[in-house]
Design an enzyme around this catalytic site. Structure first.
Site, PDB file in Angstrom:
ATOM      1  N   SER A 168       0.831  -1.200   0.000  1.00 23.53           N
ATOM      2  CA  SER A 168       0.000   0.000   0.000  1.00 23.53           C
ATOM      3  C   SER A 168       0.870   1.257   0.000  1.00 23.53           C
ATOM      4  O   SER A 168       1.667   1.458  -0.911  1.00 23.53           O
ATOM      5  CB  SER A 168      -0.959  -0.047   1.196  1.00 23.53           C
ATOM      6  OG  SER A 168      -2.031   0.850   1.023  1.00 23.53           O
ATOM      7  N   ASP A 221      -9.439  -6.762  -4.494  1.00 21.93           N
ATOM      8  CA  ASP A 221      -8.755  -5.568  -4.008  1.00 21.93           C
ATOM      9  C   ASP A 221      -9.616  -4.326  -4.176  1.00 21.93           C
ATOM     10  O   ASP A 221     -10.454  -4.264  -5.069  1.00 21.93           O
ATOM     11  CB  ASP A 221      -7.451  -5.381  -4.812  1.00 21.93           C
ATOM     12  CG  ASP A 221      -6.317  -4.814  -3.988  1.00 21.93           C
ATOM     13  OD1 ASP A 221      -6.554  -3.820  -3.277  1.00 21.93           O
ATOM     14  OD2 ASP A 221      -5.199  -5.353  -4.074  1.00 21.93           O
ATOM     15  N   HIS A 277      -7.265  -6.159  -0.332  1.00 15.94           N
ATOM     16  CA  HIS A 277      -6.132  -5.230  -0.289  1.00 15.94           C
ATOM     17  C   HIS A 277      -4.969  -5.789   0.520  1.00 15.94           C
ATOM     18  O   HIS A 277      -3.803  -5.620   0.151  1.00 15.94           O
ATOM     19  CB  HIS A 277      -6.603  -3.894   0.293  1.00 15.94           C
ATOM     20  CG  HIS A 277      -5.539  -2.851   0.370  1.00 15.94           C
ATOM     21  ND1 HIS A 277      -4.781  -2.467  -0.712  1.00 15.94           N
ATOM     22  CD2 HIS A 277      -5.096  -2.093   1.416  1.00 15.94           C
ATOM     23  CE1 HIS A 277      -3.923  -1.524  -0.350  1.00 15.94           C
ATOM     24  NE2 HIS A 277      -4.093  -1.283   0.941  1.00 15.94           N
TER      25      HIS A 277
END
Length: 434
Positions: free
Chosen positions: A192, A371, A403
């Site tokens: 991320s 995701d 995610h």
């Protein structure tokens, strides 16, 4: 008696993680007990799942190693004595002169190195077999690293200045850490925001990065994009992972299927976007909002933990909640970077897709098939790399994963991590099927 048995006898046991608070009274008790001591215990509870982890105060390793690696936690102090990065190290007991570059695992926004507890066993095995090391580091101002003041002096309209200052807060501290650790090069594994910052570091220090492995990285595509960050709070953990799952090379059909589900989620959340945008531009962070509720904070975090990590099992879900609660309630610091690096909707103010073509190293993008991060940026980045003469870009999709691909399907993710860590820096060609 084996070393493992001797070590186990000398370690003071930790109490189990408390129940996730479901009442106001329980939430107050959790809030009252949170602090540095509890934060350290919550992290260690996750790391002790490794049989070769040595808590602080453990006796030194003896020659008859039961495992090919040793794991331990430490604070690595930076040039400013008030700054340090919380570091988890897995080091080989028999380092190889031909060992590959060590892997450095970097968490996402507001998270911490403990999130990767299900990946450390596979990474530790890889380190032992290759005679190398694996490190996981909490970014400055996040996790259990020093919570120093975060300030950006550039004016609001100076977007380039704001981005550079915010990136430098993290990049400069990581470079100081690398120097203190004596690492010549490293492979960065970033999730991320950690993926975004890994690219930023590689662009500024290209000779120090061997390759990049980016797990659902933030800040890659242009806007408009189909990223829906609110789903981090509302989505339950993706389930259904099995031992038969394999990472699959991404193709246009898979990317479009994922984007279609994201766009539908975007349409459903538009009503709340105005307030969200206002708070974002004013520099509020989601964690600041939680802390502002004071005694209600642990219960709010508990609702997130119970939903987001339901696939981990009861004990691990409680342990993750305790860990997340303690790092969330800590003093705000690095989290305030978010409005400088990303605009509302989580697209970058300076998208990495426009900058990544300068890299000459292998770059691997990984997304979950459920995701909420827009995969179009990864697809286009692989193409940008190819156009710039770098055919070492790849992109994969992990089945039954959202995610947090490394948590949702650790088996498939670990298989891919080891494969990519072992991939020679000059092997292969662009892997993306149109």
């Amino acid at each position: 008696m084996s070393e493992s048995a001797t070590l186990a006898d000398t370690i003071i046991p930790l109490p189990p993680a408390k129940e996730i608070p479901s009442t106001f009274v329980a939430s107050v008790k959790s809030w009252w007990s949170a602090g540095e001591k509890e934060s350290a215990a919550s992290e260690e509870r996750l790391l002790r799942k490794l049989p070769y982890f040595r808590p602080a105060g453990s006796p030194p390793a003896t020659p008859d190693h039961a495992h090919p690696v040793i794991a331990q936690s430490s604070r690595v102090h930076l040039d400013d004595p008030k700054q340090y990065l919380n570091t988890f190290s897995i080091t080989s007991t028999s380092p190889s002169p031909d060992a590959p570059a060590p892997a450095v695992v970097l968490h996402g926004y507001g998270a911490g190195l403990g999130f990767f507890f299900q990946n450390f066993p596979a990474l530790g095995k890889w380190a032992g077999q290759r005679g190398t090391s694996v490190y996981a580091v909490d970014w400055l101002g996040m996790g259990r690293s020093a919570r120093v003041p975060f300030q950006v002096k550039a004016k609001r309209e100076d977007i380039d200045g704001r981005v550079r200052e915010a990136e430098s807060f993290f990049i400069d501290s990581l470079e100081q850490w690398r120097n203190k650790m004596g690492l010549e090069t490293m492979t960065l594994v970033g999730h991320s925001l950690g993926g975004y910052l890994s690219i930023a570091y590689a662009l500024r220090h290209p000779t120090r990065v061997n390759k990049l492995i980016l797990l659902s990285p933030a800040g890659i595509p242009h806007d408009p994009n189909s990223t829906v960050p609110s789903r981090e709070l509302t989505d339950a953990q993706a389930t259904g992972a099995s031992e038969q799952d394999r990472p699959e090379p991404a193709n246009s059909e898979r990317v479009q299927d994922l984007k279609a589900s994201q766009q539908e989620a975007q349409r459903r959340e538009l009503r709340s976007r105005k307030l969200f945008t206002y708070l974002w531009e004013q520099g509020w962070s989601p964690f600041q909002v939680v802390r502002s509720t004071v005694f209600w904070g642990p219960m709010l975090i508990g609702k997130y933990s119970s939903r987001r990590f339901i696939g981990l099992g009861e004990e691990d879900t409680r342990a993750m909640h305790d860990y997340i609660m303690n790092i969330t309630l800590a003093k705000g610091s690095g989290e305030y970077c978010i409005s400088h690096l990303l605009a509302p909707g989580a697209h970058a103010r300076r998208p990495m897709v426009d900058r990544i073509g300068a890299l000459k190293i292998p770059v691997t993008f990984v997304y979950g098939d459920q995701d909420w991060m827009d995969p179009e940026g990864g697809k286009e980045s692989v193409e940008r790399l190819r156009q710039a003469g770098n055919g070492l870009g790849r992109m994969y999709m992990i089945p039954h994963a959202g995610h947090h691909v490394y948590l949702d399907n650790p088996k498939a993710m670990n298989d891919l991590l080891v494969k990519e860590l072992d991939r020679p820096a000059g092997s292969g060609r662009t892997s993306y099927a149109a």
